[in-house]
Structure formats: structure tokens, C-alpha cells
Design an enzyme around this catalytic site. Sequence first.
Site, mmCIF file in Angstrom:
data_model
loop_
_atom_site.group_PDB
_atom_site.id
_atom_site.type_symbol
_atom_site.label_atom_id
_atom_site.label_comp_id
_atom_site.label_asym_id
_atom_site.label_seq_id
_atom_site.Cartn_x
_atom_site.Cartn_y
_atom_site.Cartn_z
ATOM 1 N N VAL A 134 1.190 -1.293 -0.057
ATOM 2 C CA VAL A 134 0.188 -0.225 -0.293
ATOM 3 C C VAL A 134 1.065 1.034 0.013
ATOM 4 O O VAL A 134 1.536 1.398 0.347
ATOM 5 C CB VAL A 134 -1.117 -0.155 1.299
ATOM 6 N N ILE A 138 5.936 4.519 1.410
ATOM 7 C CA ILE A 138 4.974 5.735 2.690
ATOM 8 C C ILE A 138 4.475 4.180 3.830
ATOM 9 O O ILE A 138 4.324 3.268 3.315
ATOM 10 C CB ILE A 138 3.389 5.552 2.307
ATOM 11 N N GLU A 192 -0.233 2.422 -17.524
ATOM 12 C CA GLU A 192 -0.322 0.959 -18.078
ATOM 13 C C GLU A 192 -0.773 1.026 -19.491
ATOM 14 O O GLU A 192 -1.766 2.041 -19.622
ATOM 15 C CB GLU A 192 -0.471 0.053 -17.329
ATOM 16 N N LYS A 207 -5.938 -0.896 -2.250
ATOM 17 C CA LYS A 207 -4.747 -0.354 -1.286
ATOM 18 C C LYS A 207 -6.374 -0.451 -0.201
ATOM 19 O O LYS A 207 -6.010 -0.613 1.257
ATOM 20 C CB LYS A 207 -4.770 0.368 -1.432
ATOM 21 N N GLY A 304 7.356 2.811 -7.783
ATOM 22 C CA GLY A 304 8.122 3.036 -7.975
ATOM 23 C C GLY A 304 8.924 2.180 -7.635
ATOM 24 O O GLY A 304 8.876 1.306 -6.731
#
Length: 430
Positions: A134, A138, A192, A207, A304
Site C-alpha cells: 500500500v 510510505i 500502463e 489498497k 516505482g
Amino acid sequence: MTNPLRVGVAGLGTVGGGVLRLLRDNAEIVAAHAGRPIVVTTVSARDRARDRGLKLEGVHWHDDPVALATDTAVDVVVELIGGSEDPARALVFAALEAGRPMVTANKALLARHGVALAIAAEASGASLGFEAAVAGGIPIIKTLREGLAANRIRRIAGILNGTCNFILTNMRERGREFADVLADAQKLGYAEADPSFDIDGVDAAHKLAILAALAFGRAVEFDAVHIEGIRQVSALDIAFAKELGYRIKLLGIARRTETGVEQRVHPCMVPENSPLARVDGVYNAVVAEGDFVGRVMLEGRGAGAGPTASAVVADLIDVARGRRAPVWGAATDRLSGLPSVPIAAYSGAYYLRLMVLDRAGVIADVAGALRDSGVSLESMLQHGRAPGDAVPIVLVTHETRESQMREAVDRIERLESVLERPSVIRIEHG
Ligand SMILES: NC(=O)c1ccc[n+]([C@@H]2O[C@H](COP(=O)([O-])OP(=O)(O)OC[C@H]3O[C@@H](n4cnc5c(N)ncnc54)[C@H](OP(=O)(O)O)[C@@H]3O)[C@@H](O)[C@H]2O)c1
């Protein structure tokens, strides 16, 4: 020297490659925090011949990722294949059943099979880390499960999908339509080739289901999440939002109500001076509101190779240290039975934009439709006049129940002067 922690990594794509690079570049700092070196000894991916720019000499290769689960030369398995079905599912269950610590970034798997995974982990005593699942880098899982564990959480709200936030930010900054900005995002690699998972809100809903389970100490219930994506958001709505002092964000919101837990993902009008409104581009953010702590907000990169690897390796450091928390913050037999509240029971203020034929009596007809559904108006916005032409009218309601709003929209849509289905966006504090 202390024995290294031997890691088996299944999946060497964006995240898997990032994990191998992080463990190489930050080996020293990782070893200091882990109390011992963390070394990738075994890997698996689909195509063994692919040049990944990774040094894999001396690293054992399995063609079948599920073989990692029982490989005795591995202390911990990292699943970075993705998807809620096999082979990722088979690998994670097999490792947990074998009592092997498991780390994954797989939100789809956790959202779909979260309770069964926790039961498997409890039965064998294995740990299951999923910080990377998630909001990428973070540390929201640890924050909810450990840092805020003493609080009764009232609400969590987050920008949970970087692709959507990038698109909405660009639409606002450049005054462009959704389809144009999506095409740019695809060229830049922020969306995408098949973007539906992101732009239709499914990724954010995975999430949110995970966050809601942790925040409210209950079983994950992905199917109870109300999901709307951003395809319908128009440049016109974004311009009106600006005029009214709002920004449009795709939020995932889980809220404790009198009757249970509400979980929803949809575009929201957020006051422009609220912290979430100012999180732009590919950034993610999560706000948690607890009874003793008050409001906490975390912001950072939600995807990323680097940010996601940062979260995966944090979980590996926990494994190396022997730190272990229950998967959902409490044992599965201590999870609360709080029911899910359907979207029909939601209540809040709404933004409503109509395209109408500019002629006498239209406003009165719309006001009548709202009145007949029990919806009261806070304000109305109409620019200029173009008799006989299509013009937008914007309405902001007082607090209204979702069911009343839907009834009102159906009534309005049937009016002769209304040219298309009204655009409806819920108003949310940030
Ligand atoms: N990308 C992100 O920013 C990000 C952020 C947070 C979480 N995640 C999660 O992290 C996970 C991995 O995402 P990703 O972006 O790294 O995916 P990816 O780039 O598509 O990589 C997937 C990897 O899995 C391997 N793989 C696929 N099917 C396989 C199979 N049947 N057997 C063995 N290996 C198989 C692929 O092998 P080949 O390379 O040989 O094709 C590839 O190395 C997903 O659960 C995703 O949701 C990703």
C-alpha cells in the site's frame, strides 16, 4: 560473523530489480539495522534469458517460483510477481504453510485472500510482511498496525493511486481532457498500456481494503468497497471545482459510522486548502484520524522501484531481527465483526453539474426534481446566457443521503431540457 539472512526473490521486474539493487547499494546500512547481512541467494522469474541489468552470478535460479517456498537454502521468501491468483497465491500460501517468513508487495492478493493468509500464518507461526503493498514507500502499514495501535481510528482517507493523481493534476494544471492526459501518462510510463486497473479505481480499492482492515481491526472485505474511477471526470468539472475552491482527487475513504464501516473509492471535491488537495502528481498520501492521536498524514512516492524496494527491505529487516506482528494487527479470532455499510447509506454534500438547454423554466424544473427527492441546495452557479443553446449549471447540495441523490439525478435526467446524465461528485473534507 552472524549468519546472513538468505532471501529468495520471486519476480525480478520493477520491484524485484529494485530490491536487488537496494540490497547491493545499501548493504552496509541494511546489515547494521538488521543486525546481520541480508543476501539474495535464490531467485525466480519467467524468462531466465532476459538481461535485467542485475548481477545474478552465484544466485540460484528456480523456474518454478513455488519451489522457493520449500527451498531449505532460503530463510525468507519475497513474492514480487503480482496478481491474486497462481503462481503468486500458491507461492505465498506454500511458504506460510511451511512456516517460512514471507514478504510481499501484492495488494491484490492481500485484498482478495487476506483472512486466509492470516490464518495460514497463524497456524505455522510464520510472519507475513506487506509494507510495500500500500502506497509504495510510505510506511502506512506499520503506522496503522503499530504506531497508532492504541487508537480507535475514526477515518482514513488517501490518495492511493499515483497514475490517477498524475492524470487529475495534469488535467487541472493544463486544462486538458482526460483522454489526452491519459495518452501522455502512458507515453511517460506513468500509466500502463491497459490502464483500467488504475483509472477505474480497482488498484486504489485493493489498497483501501487493506488499510480499512488494519485501521478497524476487522477482516479484509474487498467486495464491500464501493468503486468509481476517474474516466468520467471532465475538464469542465475541474474548472468548476477551481471556481468553487475545490480540487478533484480520487480518494479511498474508510470511515467508522454508527452502523459499521464505510469503504469507498471515488473522485471527490476536496477543499483546495486541505492537505490532501495539495498532494499532486504521482505522489500518494494517507490521512488517519485517531481518537487520542488526532490527525496524522503521511505523504510520499506510492510506486516505482526505489520506494517500493525501500518498503520491501524494511520488512526483511524485521524478519532478520525476529520482529513479528499479527498480519492484521490482532489475531484473526480477535478481529471485530463490524459490518460493512453499503454506499446507499452514505450521507454527505454533493456537487452536481448539468448540461441544460437554456430556456425559461429549466431552473424551476431542476429545483422541483431536487425538492421532490428531499435534496436541499446550498448554492448554484450559472455563467452567462445562451438562449436555445447548451449551458452548464452547477449545484452544491447540503448534506444528502446517497439514495436521495440518486433519485434526484434520475428525475433530473428525465427532464426534457437536460441534455446528458448529470455529473455527480461527492464533497469530502481533505
Ligand atoms: N511497480 C510498482 O511500482 C509497484 C508498487 C507497489 C507494489 N507493486 C506490486 O509489486 C508486485 C510486482 O510488481 P512489478 O511492477 O515489479 O511487476 P513486473 O515488473 O511486471 O514484474 C513481475 C515479475 O514477475 C515475474 N513473473 C510473472 N509471472 C511469473 C510466473 N508465472 N512465474 C515466475 N515469475 C513470474 C516476471 O518475470 P519476467 O521478468 O521473466 O517476465 C517479472 O520478473 C505486484 O504485486 C505489484 O502490485 C508494484
